[in-house]
Design a protein around this motif. Sequence first.
Motif, PDB file in Angstrom:
ATOM      1  N   PRO A 166      47.295  55.272  -0.504  1.00 43.86           N
ATOM      2  CA  PRO A 166      46.992  56.530  -1.197  1.00 43.86           C
ATOM      3  C   PRO A 166      45.685  56.472  -1.959  1.00 43.86           C
ATOM      4  O   PRO A 166      45.022  57.492  -2.123  1.00 43.86           O
ATOM      5  N   CYS A 167      45.297  55.293  -2.448  1.00 44.94           N
ATOM      6  CA  CYS A 167      44.099  55.194  -3.279  1.00 44.94           C
ATOM      7  C   CYS A 167      42.831  55.481  -2.480  1.00 44.94           C
ATOM      8  O   CYS A 167      41.972  56.252  -2.913  1.00 44.94           O
ATOM      9  N   ILE A 168      42.685  54.861  -1.319  1.00 43.08           N
ATOM     10  CA  ILE A 168      41.480  55.071  -0.528  1.00 43.08           C
ATOM     11  C   ILE A 168      41.402  56.500  -0.038  1.00 43.08           C
ATOM     12  O   ILE A 168      40.305  57.082   0.060  1.00 43.08           O
ATOM     13  N   GLN A 169      42.535  57.133   0.236  1.00 41.54           N
ATOM     14  CA  GLN A 169      42.527  58.521   0.666  1.00 41.54           C
ATOM     15  C   GLN A 169      42.110  59.442  -0.476  1.00 41.54           C
ATOM     16  O   GLN A 169      41.334  60.382  -0.271  1.00 41.54           O
ATOM     17  N   LYS A 170      42.593  59.163  -1.688  1.00 40.32           N
ATOM     18  CA  LYS A 170      42.202  59.990  -2.832  1.00 40.32           C
ATOM     19  C   LYS A 170      40.729  59.801  -3.176  1.00 40.32           C
ATOM     20  O   LYS A 170      40.053  60.751  -3.576  1.00 40.32           O
ATOM     21  N   LEU A 171      40.240  58.571  -3.035  1.00 42.00           N
ATOM     22  CA  LEU A 171      38.829  58.314  -3.323  1.00 42.00           C
ATOM     23  C   LEU A 171      37.930  59.067  -2.349  1.00 42.00           C
ATOM     24  O   LEU A 171      36.950  59.706  -2.749  1.00 42.00           O
ATOM     25  N   LEU A 172      38.254  59.011  -1.058  1.00 46.31           N
ATOM     26  CA  LEU A 172      37.442  59.703  -0.058  1.00 46.31           C
ATOM     27  C   LEU A 172      37.613  61.220  -0.149  1.00 46.31           C
ATOM     28  O   LEU A 172      36.637  61.973  -0.001  1.00 46.31           O
ATOM     29  N   ALA A 173      38.847  61.662  -0.401  1.00 45.86           N
ATOM     30  CA  ALA A 173      39.083  63.106  -0.457  1.00 45.86           C
ATOM     31  C   ALA A 173      38.334  63.743  -1.619  1.00 45.86           C
ATOM     32  O   ALA A 173      37.752  64.827  -1.477  1.00 45.86           O
ATOM     33  N   SER A 174      38.330  63.087  -2.777  1.00 39.86           N
ATOM     34  CA  SER A 174      37.599  63.631  -3.925  1.00 39.86           C
ATOM     35  C   SER A 174      36.102  63.625  -3.678  1.00 39.86           C
ATOM     36  O   SER A 174      35.385  64.527  -4.124  1.00 39.86           O
ATOM     37  N   PHE A 175      35.607  62.632  -2.950  1.00 32.48           N
ATOM     38  CA  PHE A 175      34.180  62.587  -2.641  1.00 32.48           C
ATOM     39  C   PHE A 175      33.798  63.734  -1.707  1.00 32.48           C
ATOM     40  O   PHE A 175      32.832  64.473  -1.963  1.00 32.48           O
ATOM     41  N   PHE A 176      34.528  63.890  -0.603  1.00 29.66           N
ATOM     42  CA  PHE A 176      34.196  64.954   0.343  1.00 29.66           C
ATOM     43  C   PHE A 176      34.480  66.339  -0.237  1.00 29.66           C
ATOM     44  O   PHE A 176      33.850  67.323   0.180  1.00 29.66           O
ATOM     45  N   TYR A 177      35.406  66.416  -1.193  1.00 32.61           N
ATOM     46  CA  TYR A 177      35.662  67.709  -1.833  1.00 32.61           C
ATOM     47  C   TYR A 177      34.431  68.186  -2.591  1.00 32.61           C
ATOM     48  O   TYR A 177      34.083  69.368  -2.562  1.00 32.61           O
ATOM     49  N   SER A 178      33.744  67.260  -3.271  1.00 27.71           N
ATOM     50  CA  SER A 178      32.549  67.630  -4.021  1.00 27.71           C
ATOM     51  C   SER A 178      31.376  67.955  -3.108  1.00 27.71           C
ATOM     52  O   SER A 178      30.415  68.594  -3.546  1.00 27.71           O
ATOM     53  N   ARG A 179      31.418  67.522  -1.847  1.00 28.44           N
ATOM     54  CA  ARG A 179      30.324  67.766  -0.907  1.00 28.44           C
ATOM     55  C   ARG A 179      30.598  68.928   0.025  1.00 28.44           C
ATOM     56  O   ARG A 179      29.725  69.769   0.251  1.00 28.44           O
ATOM     57  N   LEU A 180      31.806  68.952   0.601  1.00 36.36           N
ATOM     58  CA  LEU A 180      32.099  69.906   1.673  1.00 36.36           C
ATOM     59  C   LEU A 180      33.139  70.944   1.299  1.00 36.36           C
ATOM     60  O   LEU A 180      33.417  71.840   2.092  1.00 36.36           O
ATOM     61  N   GLY A 181      33.742  70.818   0.131  1.00 35.04           N
ATOM     62  CA  GLY A 181      34.764  71.769  -0.261  1.00 35.04           C
ATOM     63  C   GLY A 181      36.149  71.326   0.154  1.00 35.04           C
ATOM     64  O   GLY A 181      36.354  70.313   0.839  1.00 35.04           O
ATOM     65  N   GLN A 182      37.115  72.123  -0.237  1.00 32.41           N
ATOM     66  CA  GLN A 182      38.516  71.761  -0.012  1.00 32.41           C
ATOM     67  C   GLN A 182      38.923  71.875   1.452  1.00 32.41           C
ATOM     68  O   GLN A 182      39.846  71.203   1.899  1.00 32.41           O
TER      69      GLN A 182
END
Length: 639
Positions: A166-182
């Motif tokens: 779950p940690c690596i997924q949350k780290l990547l998801a929060s990064f791409f959220y700030s770049r590409l949106g939800q």
Amino acid sequence: MLPVEHLHLEHVLQTVSALESVVLRSFGPEGGQVLFTRDTGQAMLSRSGTTILTALRLEHPLARMVVECVLKHSAVTGDGSKTFILLLASLLRVIHTAACKVPNVSHTYNSREAAVASTARRLTKKLLTFALEELDDIIAMGVVPYGGCLQREDFTATTHSQTNNPCIQKLLASFFYSRLGQTHCDFFSHLTSEVLNNWKLQNEHPSISLNFIKDNLPALLTPVSGFPISCSRLIEGQVIHRDFATPCPLRSQQPVKAVVLTGFLQPKVLCAGEVLELGCGGQGIDEKSRKERSIVQFSAWTERALECAIAHLQSLGVSVVLSSAKQSAAVLALAAQAEICIVECVDEDELSLFAHLSGASPVTDCLMIEPDNVATLTFCQSILLGAHRYVHIAFHDSDKRLMVKPCGIIICGVGEGQTDQYICSFHDAIRMLFSTWKPIGVTATTASKQTSNESKPSQTQSQIPNLSPSQQCLIEPGCVVPAGGTFEFLLHHALIKHGHSRLVMDDTYLDIFTVSQLLANALLSVPRHVYSHSPRHFLQTHAGLVNEQKHNDIPEQNLQGGVSNKPCCREIDIPSKVFMLGFGLESVSCKYQLLLAVLQCVSSLLQMDSVLHIHTTLHKGSKGLANISWECTKAEVEE
């Protein structure tokens, strides 16, 4: 007389505030996308801070200098471009407020401005020194124990087992959220996890695998425009971004042997220093006839030599030649007759990756090819991706190669601009992960603390061989904290506590108390903007984190070498309100490097004294530009 523009702290603050107003539109969970319209009429939407700042047409040299600092930092860590601007503006404001409190040495305007500028420079210098010497200690004590640490199993787990990583997924998801949106953050986080799982090196630190991917990413990525993002996928083997120069016969069931040629297949005629002489013949033949006969003889010799080279390739079973040079028409004709496929003008990065994965060494002379230079492939065939036809190869399994699953990455987008944006985000995600897992070395002050017998405190890590692994790395690799301002909240409280503890010990630490307060106040600007649409959550989250720190306070005597005895790899369970907002995780290492970069940028900005507006003609090698006006900054000479 050249026009001179004198710079004051207010001018620097106004310039940075203008950049801040631009990035604020796309910052935080409620931030939107910025619409760009080019001169050609092409429109593009983006939330990337680097894309937004790069697209601005900046005239003032200070603004261009700030953007250059942001781009250099983003090129290293891949993250933090918008936060860079926000922290920079906040630091300039608190420094300006503190500098204006200095008693006036005179009632004249110029003397007051000089006093404010001098005080601001002194405060900036103390801030930078404080950050370089003590900030990593404070982060290790006040931030790291309240977060978590990614494990190797999390880094290399498969994407289908969401409960295991779950940690690596949350780290990547929060990064791409700030770049590409939800909309696309989950898709790209899964795709990145698949890449990491295929390219993982067994029994090696994750930073080694990430460094390999980062260095070879241009050869691994293939942009395809005109398709939806859902068509992005991984593809087995490697995609060579060139097409066959000769017809490619189908070989479905048989292995293919290939060789990498970094020169011409045509055999060398002359060596260095040799001269080709024409006109050897009898005395009764005129000069023109002798030259024509010699040319015919020379052409026959080169043809026989080329036939020998093709025969040599056939004797080794080579059916594919990857060449970095463009071959002649005679070479392509003979190769087609011999059913040898030639791929010419291949990029050096792609050839280097092919040689690394196949284990075959490139050669420069076709007559020097040996069996060790021949690579065995599972298949080599054409592949149509979008509007382009490429060469698709798959490597034959061998124990000599790295224990990885070679795969290419196909990134699709509806338009060319969107595809480039997705590729840049993928690049930055790999840089962010590499910065997260890259160990941060010991600082000069910590080194002097840990080696009390040494008299010089400026020793580097390479000069201290007796340190234990835990002492050599204050902030352990893989440390993360919940996103949404958690890092800034925790470090704010730790800085205030650190400043008060130093002031209680001795009044001579007044400077440390002052700079700690300044940096702590500046940090709160980031969570304020994150919670700008919900001030109540800002207060609740801040209060919850402060209570957590007070409840789990770590005495200073329990610290060894600046590293807490409290394990930092515990489950990340605070603050609960942050998880309710769904912000994900952030890298501690990237945040630490961001703070240092911002402080160095502030120090550089406040050294500027004036701007000279000049007109000049650029040199011919300056990308074709000429007769443009530009400004240069003049640094003030330090006393």
